[in-house]
Design a protein around this motif. Structure first.
Motif, PDB file in Angstrom:
ATOM      1  N   ASP A 109       6.610 -30.292  29.229  1.00  0.00           N
ATOM      2  CA  ASP A 109       6.428 -29.919  27.821  1.00  0.00           C
ATOM      3  C   ASP A 109       5.293 -30.699  27.172  1.00  0.00           C
ATOM      4  O   ASP A 109       5.353 -31.083  25.995  1.00  0.00           O
ATOM      5  N   MET A 110       4.246 -30.933  27.946  1.00  0.00           N
ATOM      6  CA  MET A 110       3.066 -31.626  27.447  1.00  0.00           C
ATOM      7  C   MET A 110       1.866 -30.679  27.498  1.00  0.00           C
ATOM      8  O   MET A 110       1.853 -29.729  28.298  1.00  0.00           O
ATOM      9  N   ARG A 111       0.885 -30.935  26.651  1.00  0.00           N
ATOM     10  CA  ARG A 111      -0.347 -30.156  26.723  1.00  0.00           C
ATOM     11  C   ARG A 111      -1.043 -30.471  28.041  1.00  0.00           C
ATOM     12  O   ARG A 111      -1.337 -31.627  28.342  1.00  0.00           O
ATOM     13  N   ASP A 142      -8.179 -34.596  29.328  1.00  0.00           N
ATOM     14  CA  ASP A 142      -9.150 -33.662  29.906  1.00  0.00           C
ATOM     15  C   ASP A 142     -10.170 -34.395  30.776  1.00  0.00           C
ATOM     16  O   ASP A 142     -10.533 -33.914  31.859  1.00  0.00           O
ATOM     17  N   ALA A 182      -2.883 -36.916  31.321  1.00  0.00           N
ATOM     18  CA  ALA A 182      -2.992 -35.627  30.645  1.00  0.00           C
ATOM     19  C   ALA A 182      -4.311 -35.475  29.897  1.00  0.00           C
ATOM     20  O   ALA A 182      -4.512 -34.479  29.203  1.00  0.00           O
ATOM     21  N   ARG A 192      -2.078 -28.812  36.102  1.00  0.00           N
ATOM     22  CA  ARG A 192      -1.797 -28.277  34.772  1.00  0.00           C
ATOM     23  C   ARG A 192      -0.356 -27.798  34.657  1.00  0.00           C
ATOM     24  O   ARG A 192       0.308 -28.010  33.625  1.00  0.00           O
ATOM     25  N   ARG A 226       2.741 -28.913  31.975  1.00  0.00           N
ATOM     26  CA  ARG A 226       3.495 -27.899  31.226  1.00  0.00           C
ATOM     27  C   ARG A 226       4.988 -28.041  31.480  1.00  0.00           C
ATOM     28  O   ARG A 226       5.803 -27.856  30.575  1.00  0.00           O
ATOM     29  N   TYR A 284      -7.452 -29.932  30.444  1.00  0.00           N
ATOM     30  CA  TYR A 284      -8.325 -28.792  30.694  1.00  0.00           C
ATOM     31  C   TYR A 284      -9.648 -29.274  31.276  1.00  0.00           C
ATOM     32  O   TYR A 284     -10.221 -30.270  30.820  1.00  0.00           O
TER      33      TYR A 284
END
Length: 284
Positions: free
Chosen positions: A76-78, A41, A39, A69, A73, A81
């Motif tokens: 439930d994770m960021r 970036d 997760a 991405r 989601r 990017y």
């Protein structure tokens, strides 16, 4: 994913995916995870740069980015990017149907030359611009009331209640038939509509061209991005928790009595869209 194995995480993501592209989505994410992706970036950026160096098309790189991405989601994770170095849509074929052509298709669909199901598909497609898979999910029970249609949504978006305009033609459409159908069966129904209008169906034109045409016409008529997202059912229009909590279903008073809060009227909610809708009048 501290508490899930890759297999468990992928299984959870598969449940969240729409059926049309579930296998493809899971395969893309598995490829990323197998390459050591996380997760972070930096991991996503490194992965996308590797795809660019490997000669992948910009549209393919963009698809991988979106699916990866979406995977995080779903957990439930960021989501990680990373900026794409190229425009993923620059060289893709994305036709939209023009207003005059759609008017001609609607006129042909309102004659006895067109199968009632094909007529219904065109009515829903021109009024709301759903995806083909969403058209395949329309059933008699999708009408919650004579003037309200509930459209299930693909790609992890929220389903939405929409105003169903009045009129004899649309009342007939509402009454069906609405059979259980595959996406392929829905796509094939488009051929009969073009034939009835005495037009040749251009290569690459599908129901999605109607979706693009409606979005383009509404944008040209002044509907802003937020309004378009909400009406077209794009994922970015998901109801925020602030809005969700600000609109309860009932309010309990000091005497313990619940006062039911009226549901939002979809016609009122989308009034700006209906005021400039390019094809609603053609069905009246």
């Amino acid at each position: 994913m501290p508490s899930l194995t890759h297999t468990q995480a992928l299984a959870k993501y598969a449940d969240a995916c729409g059926p049309a592209k579930r296998a493809q989505s899971v395969a893309i994410v598995k490829r990323y995870l197998d390459a050591g992706g996380t997760a972070k970036d930096a991991d996503l950026a490194r992965y996308l740069r590797g795809m660019e160096a490997g000669g992948y098309a910009p549209s393919t790189i963009g698809l991988h980015r979106r699916m990866i991405r979406a995977f995080f989601r779903a957990l439930d994770m960021r989501p990680p990017y990373a900026v794409l170095a190229v425009d993923e849509f620059a060289h893709t074929h994305r036709p939209a149907l023009g207003m005059d052509l759609v008017q001609r298709l609607i006129a042909a669909a309102r004659t006895d030359a067109v199968d009632p199901w094909a007529r219904g598909l065109l009515a829903v497609a021109t009024l709301y611009g759903p995806r083909a898979v969403e058209l395949s999910w329309v059933r008699p029970a999708s009408w919650r009331a004579p003037d309200t249609l509930f459209l299930r949504a693909a790609k992890g978006s929220d389903g939405r209640e929409l105003w169903w305009p009045a009129g004899d033609a649309l009342a007939s459409v509402r009454d069906g038939p609405w059979p259980v159908a595959t996406v392929g069966a829905v796509e094939r129904q488009m051929d009969s509509l073009w034939a009835a209008a005495e037009l040749a169906r251009p290569p690459g034109v599908s129901w999605h061209a109607l979706r693009r045409g409606l979005a383009s016409a509404l944008a040209a008529a002044g509907i802003d991005e937020a309004g378009l997202q909400a009406f077209m059912g794009w994922k970015g229009a998901k109801r925020s928790m602030a809005v969700h909590y600000a609109h309860p279903s009932a309010v309990v008073g000091a005497d313990g009595v619940e006062t039911v809060v009226p549901a939002v009227d979809p016609r009122t909610r989308d009034a700006a869209v209906w005021a400039v809708h390019p094809w609603a009048e053609a069905w009246q």
